[in-house]
Every structure is written in C-alpha cells, then in structure tokens.
Design a protein around this motif. Sequence first.
Motif, PDB file in Angstrom:
ATOM      1  N   LEU A   1       0.821  -1.210   0.000  1.00 45.71           N
ATOM      2  CA  LEU A   1       0.000   0.000   0.000  1.00 45.71           C
ATOM      3  C   LEU A   1       0.860   1.268   0.000  1.00 45.71           C
ATOM      4  O   LEU A   1       0.538   2.240  -0.681  1.00 45.71           O
ATOM      5  CB  LEU A   1      -0.955  -0.007   1.199  1.00 45.71           C
ATOM      6  N   ILE A   2       1.957   1.251   0.746  1.00 44.84           N
ATOM      7  CA  ILE A   2       2.849   2.416   0.806  1.00 44.84           C
ATOM      8  C   ILE A   2       3.473   2.694  -0.556  1.00 44.84           C
ATOM      9  O   ILE A   2       3.582   3.839  -0.981  1.00 44.84           O
ATOM     10  CB  ILE A   2       3.925   2.216   1.891  1.00 44.84           C
ATOM     11  N   PHE A   3       3.869   1.644  -1.264  1.00 48.52           N
ATOM     12  CA  PHE A   3       4.443   1.817  -2.596  1.00 48.52           C
ATOM     13  C   PHE A   3       3.404   2.281  -3.613  1.00 48.52           C
ATOM     14  O   PHE A   3       3.727   2.982  -4.564  1.00 48.52           O
ATOM     15  CB  PHE A   3       5.115   0.531  -3.077  1.00 48.52           C
ATOM     16  N   ALA A   4       2.143   1.887  -3.431  1.00 46.30           N
ATOM     17  CA  ALA A   4       1.099   2.185  -4.411  1.00 46.30           C
ATOM     18  C   ALA A   4       0.348   3.492  -4.145  1.00 46.30           C
ATOM     19  O   ALA A   4      -0.339   3.990  -5.025  1.00 46.30           O
ATOM     20  CB  ALA A   4       0.098   1.033  -4.453  1.00 46.30           C
ATOM     21  N   ASN A   5       0.470   4.044  -2.935  1.00 44.14           N
ATOM     22  CA  ASN A   5      -0.320   5.223  -2.553  1.00 44.14           C
ATOM     23  C   ASN A   5       0.530   6.245  -1.829  1.00 44.14           C
ATOM     24  O   ASN A   5       1.564   5.914  -1.258  1.00 44.14           O
ATOM     25  CB  ASN A   5      -1.465   4.802  -1.607  1.00 44.14           C
ATOM     26  N   ASP A   6       0.028   7.463  -1.824  1.00 41.89           N
ATOM     27  CA  ASP A   6       0.620   8.515  -0.993  1.00 41.89           C
ATOM     28  C   ASP A   6      -0.317   8.742   0.181  1.00 41.89           C
ATOM     29  O   ASP A   6      -1.513   8.979  -0.015  1.00 41.89           O
ATOM     30  CB  ASP A   6       0.788   9.817  -1.777  1.00 41.89           C
ATOM     31  N   TYR A   7       0.229   8.649   1.379  1.00 44.09           N
ATOM     32  CA  TYR A   7      -0.557   8.855   2.582  1.00 44.09           C
ATOM     33  C   TYR A   7      -0.067  10.102   3.297  1.00 44.09           C
ATOM     34  O   TYR A   7       1.142  10.357   3.370  1.00 44.09           O
ATOM     35  CB  TYR A   7      -0.443   7.650   3.532  1.00 44.09           C
ATOM     36  N   ASP A   8      -1.012  10.858   3.842  1.00 40.33           N
ATOM     37  CA  ASP A   8      -0.637  12.008   4.654  1.00 40.33           C
ATOM     38  C   ASP A   8      -0.012  11.536   5.957  1.00 40.33           C
ATOM     39  O   ASP A   8       0.957  12.117   6.434  1.00 40.33           O
ATOM     40  CB  ASP A   8      -1.869  12.877   4.935  1.00 40.33           C
ATOM     41  N   ILE A   9      -0.578  10.475   6.507  1.00 41.50           N
ATOM     42  CA  ILE A   9      -0.082   9.923   7.773  1.00 41.50           C
ATOM     43  C   ILE A   9      -0.199   8.405   7.740  1.00 41.50           C
ATOM     44  O   ILE A   9      -1.190   7.857   7.261  1.00 41.50           O
ATOM     45  CB  ILE A   9      -0.889  10.462   8.981  1.00 41.50           C
ATOM     46  N   ILE A  10       0.815   7.748   8.271  1.00 44.12           N
ATOM     47  CA  ILE A  10       0.773   6.306   8.491  1.00 44.12           C
ATOM     48  C   ILE A  10       0.693   6.094   9.999  1.00 44.12           C
ATOM     49  O   ILE A  10       1.514   6.628  10.749  1.00 44.12           O
ATOM     50  CB  ILE A  10       2.018   5.603   7.921  1.00 44.12           C
ATOM     51  N   ILE A  11      -0.309   5.352  10.424  1.00 53.16           N
ATOM     52  CA  ILE A  11      -0.487   5.039  11.846  1.00 53.16           C
ATOM     53  C   ILE A  11      -0.127   3.574  12.037  1.00 53.16           C
ATOM     54  O   ILE A  11      -0.698   2.702  11.383  1.00 53.16           O
ATOM     55  CB  ILE A  11      -1.933   5.289  12.309  1.00 53.16           C
ATOM     56  N   ASN A  12       0.820   3.317  12.915  1.00 60.13           N
ATOM     57  CA  ASN A  12       1.250   1.940  13.163  1.00 60.13           C
ATOM     58  C   ASN A  12       0.880   1.536  14.590  1.00 60.13           C
ATOM     59  O   ASN A  12       1.328   2.144  15.553  1.00 60.13           O
ATOM     60  CB  ASN A  12       2.754   1.799  12.949  1.00 60.13           C
ATOM     61  N   ASP A  13       0.066   0.501  14.690  1.00 60.69           N
ATOM     62  CA  ASP A  13      -0.331  -0.051  15.982  1.00 60.69           C
ATOM     63  C   ASP A  13       0.812  -0.925  16.490  1.00 60.69           C
ATOM     64  O   ASP A  13       1.164  -1.912  15.863  1.00 60.69           O
ATOM     65  CB  ASP A  13      -1.596  -0.867  15.789  1.00 60.69           C
ATOM     66  N   MET A  14       1.379  -0.547  17.606  1.00 59.55           N
ATOM     67  CA  MET A  14       2.497  -1.302  18.173  1.00 59.55           C
ATOM     68  C   MET A  14       2.067  -2.153  19.357  1.00 59.55           C
ATOM     69  O   MET A  14       2.902  -2.731  20.033  1.00 59.55           O
ATOM     70  CB  MET A  14       3.595  -0.337  18.610  1.00 59.55           C
ATOM     71  N   SER A  15       0.762  -2.271  19.598  1.00 54.25           N
ATOM     72  CA  SER A  15       0.299  -2.934  20.817  1.00 54.25           C
ATOM     73  C   SER A  15       0.569  -4.434  20.838  1.00 54.25           C
ATOM     74  O   SER A  15       0.590  -5.031  21.897  1.00 54.25           O
ATOM     75  CB  SER A  15      -1.188  -2.671  21.039  1.00 54.25           C
ATOM     76  N   THR A  16       0.794  -5.056  19.687  1.00 52.70           N
ATOM     77  CA  THR A  16       1.006  -6.501  19.694  1.00 52.70           C
ATOM     78  C   THR A  16       2.468  -6.894  19.529  1.00 52.70           C
ATOM     79  O   THR A  16       2.872  -7.953  19.986  1.00 52.70           O
ATOM     80  CB  THR A  16       0.184  -7.187  18.597  1.00 52.70           C
ATOM     81  N   ASN A  17       3.262  -6.057  18.865  1.00 52.84           N
ATOM     82  CA  ASN A  17       4.669  -6.392  18.649  1.00 52.84           C
ATOM     83  C   ASN A  17       5.501  -5.116  18.534  1.00 52.84           C
ATOM     84  O   ASN A  17       5.883  -4.715  17.434  1.00 52.84           O
ATOM     85  CB  ASN A  17       4.824  -7.251  17.386  1.00 52.84           C
ATOM     86  N   PRO A  18       5.785  -4.465  19.664  1.00 53.76           N
ATOM     87  CA  PRO A  18       6.457  -3.168  19.603  1.00 53.76           C
ATOM     88  C   PRO A  18       7.861  -3.206  19.002  1.00 53.76           C
ATOM     89  O   PRO A  18       8.243  -2.298  18.275  1.00 53.76           O
ATOM     90  CB  PRO A  18       6.491  -2.703  21.062  1.00 53.76           C
ATOM     91  N   ILE A  19       8.629  -4.244  19.247  1.00 57.46           N
ATOM     92  CA  ILE A  19       9.997  -4.290  18.732  1.00 57.46           C
ATOM     93  C   ILE A  19       9.985  -4.366  17.206  1.00 57.46           C
ATOM     94  O   ILE A  19      10.694  -3.633  16.519  1.00 57.46           O
ATOM     95  CB  ILE A  19      10.776  -5.476  19.340  1.00 57.46           C
ATOM     96  N   ASP A  20       9.167  -5.238  16.644  1.00 56.04           N
ATOM     97  CA  ASP A  20       9.045  -5.352  15.197  1.00 56.04           C
ATOM     98  C   ASP A  20       8.496  -4.054  14.605  1.00 56.04           C
ATOM     99  O   ASP A  20       8.919  -3.615  13.546  1.00 56.04           O
ATOM    100  CB  ASP A  20       8.149  -6.539  14.839  1.00 56.04           C
ATOM    101  N   GLY A  21       7.544  -3.441  15.287  1.00 56.35           N
ATOM    102  CA  GLY A  21       6.961  -2.182  14.825  1.00 56.35           C
ATOM    103  C   GLY A  21       7.973  -1.064  14.744  1.00 56.35           C
ATOM    104  O   GLY A  21       7.949  -0.258  13.811  1.00 56.35           O
ATOM    105  N   ILE A  22       8.874  -0.999  15.698  1.00 57.26           N
ATOM    106  CA  ILE A  22       9.898   0.038  15.700  1.00 57.26           C
ATOM    107  C   ILE A  22      10.809  -0.096  14.481  1.00 57.26           C
ATOM    108  O   ILE A  22      11.050   0.873  13.767  1.00 57.26           O
ATOM    109  CB  ILE A  22      10.729  -0.011  17.011  1.00 57.26           C
ATOM    110  N   SER A  23      11.289  -1.287  14.223  1.00 53.87           N
ATOM    111  CA  SER A  23      12.190  -1.466  13.079  1.00 53.87           C
ATOM    112  C   SER A  23      11.447  -1.206  11.771  1.00 53.87           C
ATOM    113  O   SER A  23      12.010  -0.625  10.835  1.00 53.87           O
ATOM    114  CB  SER A  23      12.829  -2.850  13.087  1.00 53.87           C
TER     115      SER A  23
END
Length: 121
Positions: free
Chosen positions: A43-65
């Motif tokens: 989706l990131i490659f195919a679209n331009d987003y004003d904001i990307i929201i990443n839910d880190m509640s299930t895997n914060p370490i993977d989310g950070i990287s």
Amino acid sequence: MSTKMNILFIKDEKTEFDSGSKMFTELFNKVDVAPDKHKALKLIFANDYDIIINDMSTNPIDGISFMKQIKDFKPKQNIVALAAPKDEDKIGGLIETGIHIFVLTSADLDQALEAIAQMTA
C-alpha cells in the motif's frame, strides 16, 4: 481542518485498537487498513498517505524497526505510533527519528485520532 487526510492504519488482528471506530471515517478522507507489514508495504508503494499510523500494541519491537524502514524509504512521511502503556519502555529512540508517539489505552483511541487529524501533512 480544511482537507481531510488519507491515512494508512497498520494493525494486527490481535490489536487493542479498533480500526472500525467511526472516528476514522469522520476524521479522515481515506483510511486503508493493512493487517501486516507486507500488505502495508504494498500500500505504501502504491499510494501517498498524509499519515501512516502503526499499531504497536502486539509487537512493539518489530513495529519500531518497520517504522524506521519506512522513514528510510520516505524520510518526510508523517508516522504515528500507537503504543499501549505496557510497551512504553520499548519505544525509546522513536522521537529522534521524527515519529510521533501516542501511549494510550483502547479507550483513548478516539481522542488520539482527533489529535492526529489535526496534524499537518
């Protein structure tokens, strides 16, 4: 707020945060939901987003990287991390990368979305 933004919400099925919240459709123009980082990248490659929201509640370490990878690819991309209070100690270093962080419970999601909707792209 004059123009509603387009956002990508990256979440896992075990999330604490509900992507079905009516606040998403009230506050944002377009909301794409990605269940994992592979779909998110497509989706990131195919679209331009004003904001990307990443839910880190299930895997914060993977989310950070993953968020750091997005910033490397798109340095000017606005990214917001949603973290549960239990993960607050794991999110160090994100602020220096320009990633906005909201530490909240699921009950606080609508209020956080209102604040995110006020961010400028």
